[in-house]
Design a protein around this motif. Structure first.
Motif, PDB file in Angstrom:
ATOM      1  N   ARG A 163      -1.047   8.547  -8.449  1.00 56.96           N
ATOM      2  CA  ARG A 163      -2.321   8.118  -9.061  1.00 56.96           C
ATOM      3  C   ARG A 163      -3.462   8.199  -8.059  1.00 56.96           C
ATOM      4  NH1 ARG A 163      -4.578   3.488  -8.305  1.00 56.96           N
ATOM      5  NH2 ARG A 163      -2.658   2.347  -7.800  1.00 56.96           N
ATOM      6  N   GLU A 164      -3.226   7.700  -6.845  1.00 58.94           N
ATOM      7  CA  GLU A 164      -4.277   7.692  -5.824  1.00 58.94           C
ATOM      8  C   GLU A 164      -4.742   9.106  -5.484  1.00 58.94           C
ATOM      9  OE1 GLU A 164      -6.028   5.274  -4.584  1.00 58.94           O
ATOM     10  OE2 GLU A 164      -4.896   3.510  -5.229  1.00 58.94           O
ATOM     11  N   GLY A 211       3.163  -4.484 -10.907  1.00 60.54           N
ATOM     12  CA  GLY A 211       4.088  -3.862 -11.850  1.00 60.54           C
ATOM     13  C   GLY A 211       4.188  -2.355 -11.752  1.00 60.54           C
ATOM     14  N   GLU A 212       3.394  -1.741 -10.896  1.00 60.18           N
ATOM     15  CA  GLU A 212       3.386  -0.282 -10.774  1.00 60.18           C
ATOM     16  C   GLU A 212       4.467   0.178  -9.789  1.00 60.18           C
ATOM     17  OE1 GLU A 212      -0.056   3.097 -10.192  1.00 60.18           O
ATOM     18  OE2 GLU A 212      -0.196   1.311  -8.935  1.00 60.18           O
ATOM     19  N   GLY A 225       0.836  -1.193   0.000  1.00 61.78           N
ATOM     20  CA  GLY A 225       0.000   0.000   0.000  1.00 61.78           C
ATOM     21  C   GLY A 225       0.871   1.241   0.000  1.00 61.78           C
ATOM     22  N   VAL A 226       0.273   2.356  -0.383  1.00 62.48           N
ATOM     23  CA  VAL A 226       0.973   3.638  -0.345  1.00 62.48           C
ATOM     24  C   VAL A 226       0.115   4.655   0.390  1.00 62.48           C
ATOM     25  CG1 VAL A 226       2.371   3.326  -2.433  1.00 62.48           C
ATOM     26  CG2 VAL A 226       0.074   4.282  -2.626  1.00 62.48           C
TER      27      VAL A 226
END
Length: 157
Positions: free
Chosen positions: A64-65, A55-56, A23-24
């Motif tokens: 992105r989030e 792969g991200e 997670g980020v």
């Protein structure tokens, strides 16, 4: 919260067994204020967070989030914290072990708003306005404040 398709596919194979996920968390700063949102699932105030897609790059996931959840464009500038979150068991019985990568981010453009339904409120808050933020999340913000400190982590001994 929308569960990514790759997680749903894995759940078909492993059921409710523990699933390790990356997670980020994006701690976004603008003019000495931090971006916070109220989660739609539990009402908690926290920084934008999400799951890294297969792969991200994790920093790309944080950026992105922010766009998906809060409608803001940001730049990830520093890895601030690497931590293992204690196992979470969701109401449906799914168990997840999140490795959380916390990034310090800088606001680039956009006015924050609940963009995809994962947040009900979102905005800029001063560091003195974190009373409703759980200590676990305040710690992430505190460790991300410095612009050039090394990342914080546990273990490795």
């Amino acid at each position: 919260m929308a569960t990514p398709d790759f997680v749903l596919s894995l759940r078909e194979k492993i059921g409710h067994d523990p699933l390790p996920l990356v997670g980020v968390t994006a701690v976004v700063f603008k003019d000495e204020k931090v971006l916070l949102g109220r989660r739609s699932d539990n009402g908690a105030w926290q920084c934008v967070s999400g799951i890294v897609d297969p792969g991200e790059e994790p920093a790309t996931a944080a950026v992105r989030e922010c766009l998906e959840e809060a409608g803001v464009v940001v730049r990830a500038t520093r890895l601030a914290v690497v931590q293992q979150i204690p196992r979470i068991t969701y109401a449906n019985g799914d168990q997840v072990d999140y490795l959380d990568l916390v990034f310090r981010c800088e606001w680039v453009s956009g006015d924050p708003h609940p963009a995809d339904g994962e947040l009900t409120e979102v905005g800029w808050y001063g560091l003195g306005e974190l009373a409703e933020v759980e200590p676990f999340h305040v710690r992430k913000i505190a460790l991300a404040i410095a612009e050039d400190d090394p990342a914080s982590f546990a273990g490795g001994v």
